[in-house]
Scaffold this motif. Structure first.
Motif, PDB file in Angstrom:
ATOM      1  N   UNK A  32     142.319 -96.540 -33.561  1.00 20.59           N
ATOM      2  CA  UNK A  32     141.733 -97.794 -33.119  1.00 20.59           C
ATOM      3  C   UNK A  32     141.125 -97.653 -31.737  1.00 20.59           C
ATOM      4  N   UNK A  33     139.988 -98.330 -31.519  1.00 22.53           N
ATOM      5  CA  UNK A  33     139.344 -98.402 -30.219  1.00 22.53           C
ATOM      6  C   UNK A  33     139.233 -99.867 -29.824  1.00 22.53           C
ATOM      7  N   UNK A  34     139.026-100.123 -28.556  1.00 23.14           N
ATOM      8  CA  UNK A  34     138.873-101.499 -28.090  1.00 23.14           C
ATOM      9  C   UNK A  34     137.626-101.637 -27.233  1.00 23.14           C
ATOM     10  N   UNK A  69     128.587-102.766 -32.017  1.00 21.21           N
ATOM     11  CA  UNK A  69     129.205-103.974 -31.458  1.00 21.21           C
ATOM     12  C   UNK A  69     128.319-104.562 -30.364  1.00 21.21           C
ATOM     13  N   UNK A  70     127.736-103.699 -29.550  1.00 18.85           N
ATOM     14  CA  UNK A  70     126.806-104.173 -28.532  1.00 18.85           C
ATOM     15  C   UNK A  70     125.593-104.849 -29.162  1.00 18.85           C
ATOM     16  N   UNK A  71     125.138-104.328 -30.282  1.00 17.09           N
ATOM     17  CA  UNK A  71     124.003-104.937 -30.957  1.00 17.09           C
ATOM     18  C   UNK A  71     124.353-106.343 -31.441  1.00 17.09           C
ATOM     19  N   UNK A 101     128.038 -94.104 -29.171  1.00 19.53           N
ATOM     20  CA  UNK A 101     129.218 -93.255 -29.134  1.00 19.53           C
ATOM     21  C   UNK A 101     129.308 -92.469 -30.436  1.00 19.53           C
ATOM     22  N   UNK A 102     129.754 -91.218 -30.387  1.00 20.86           N
ATOM     23  CA  UNK A 102     129.870 -90.431 -31.610  1.00 20.86           C
ATOM     24  C   UNK A 102     131.042 -90.887 -32.461  1.00 20.86           C
ATOM     25  N   UNK A 127     137.698-100.096 -35.832  1.00 21.36           N
ATOM     26  CA  UNK A 127     137.784 -98.761 -36.408  1.00 21.36           C
ATOM     27  C   UNK A 127     136.446 -98.068 -36.165  1.00 21.36           C
ATOM     28  N   UNK A 128     136.380 -97.071 -35.275  1.00 27.20           N
ATOM     29  CA  UNK A 128     135.096 -96.446 -34.941  1.00 27.20           C
ATOM     30  C   UNK A 128     134.490 -95.637 -36.076  1.00 27.20           C
ATOM     31  N   UNK A 129     135.247 -95.409 -37.146  1.00 28.64           N
ATOM     32  CA  UNK A 129     134.659 -94.741 -38.307  1.00 28.64           C
ATOM     33  C   UNK A 129     133.870 -95.722 -39.170  1.00 28.64           C
TER      34      UNK A 129
END
Length: 224
Positions: free
Chosen positions: A41-43, A109-111, A33-34, A100-102
């Motif tokens: 915040x993302x989940x 997270x998948x890794x 994701x970019x 925090x996607x920054x």
């Protein structure tokens, strides 16, 4: 076997043979994701065995702000541990990761998920815990998450990252229901419990060793 019942012997809670013969992390995702233009915040929601260990692992990941143990895949009316633990509700023990996607991406997270949080080659179980409630699922919040997760599974399978095929499911998130208060931060609060020491504590060590750039020594703690 319920993860809430501490096992009586080391033999009983010994994990199954690992699906990878290497001690290194799986490769990073080629598609991710970019970085968002605006902060926020993302989940992400993951299932992959007892939620005690999953929660503890992601609490040690840089950029993660909160991790909540809960249930996903079933209905709100059956999202209670006493029912879910029977394996017939459709729920999987899951964690909702707020991040925090920054600082950390969905792909990173998948890794973590595939490298240390779960064995994605085990179907409807994880180590000593057996049942559909312990199945591996990536619950995607949107098309972008689904695309990244699907591409990553194809990438890892093509690279032979595991000795067996990945059986982790990828499906849309239809609801997440927080688990009971006594489950929250269970592993962090009971690190010397036999089940935690055998099945979950090694994952924290693996995270530190395999993904040091994503590891933080002081984990975030759960707050309702």
């Amino acid at each position: 076997m319920l993860c809430a019942v501490l096992l009586a012997t080391l033999t009983a809670c010994a994990p199954t043979a690992p699906a990878r013969s290497t001690s290194s992390a799986v490769p990073p995702p080629q598609l991710d994701t970019p970085v968002p233009r605006h902060a926020g915040e993302r989940t992400a929601v993951f299932a992959g065995g007892c939620f005690w260990g999953m929660q503890w692992v992601f609490e040690h990941v840089r950029g993660v702000q909160r991790v909540e143990a809960g249930y996903a895949g079933g209905q709100a009316s059956t999202a209670r541990y006493g029912i879910v633990s029977g394996g017939g509700t459709g729920h999987a023990e899951s964690v909702r990761v707020s991040y925090d996607p920054s600082q950390v991406s969905y792909g990173q997270l998948l890794r973590v998920y595939f490298s240390v949080a779960t064995d994605p080659t085990q179907r409807d179980r994880q180590g000593p815990d057996v049942g559909t409630q312990y199945r591996g699922v990536i619950f995607t919040a949107d098309v972008q998450q689904a695309r990244v997760a699907q591409a990553y599974v194809r990438q890892l399978d093509a690279a032979g990252a595991f000795d067996r095929p990945i059986v982790t499911r990828i499906q849309p998130l239809t609801g997440f229901y927080p688990a009971e208060a006594y489950h929250q931060d269970y592993a962090r609060l009971h690190p010397n419990a036999l089940y935690i020491a055998v099945n979950d504590a090694p994952k924290i060590t693996q995270l530190r060793q395999q993904l040091p750039a994503l590891y933080r020594a002081t984990p975030v703690t759960y707050s309702p």
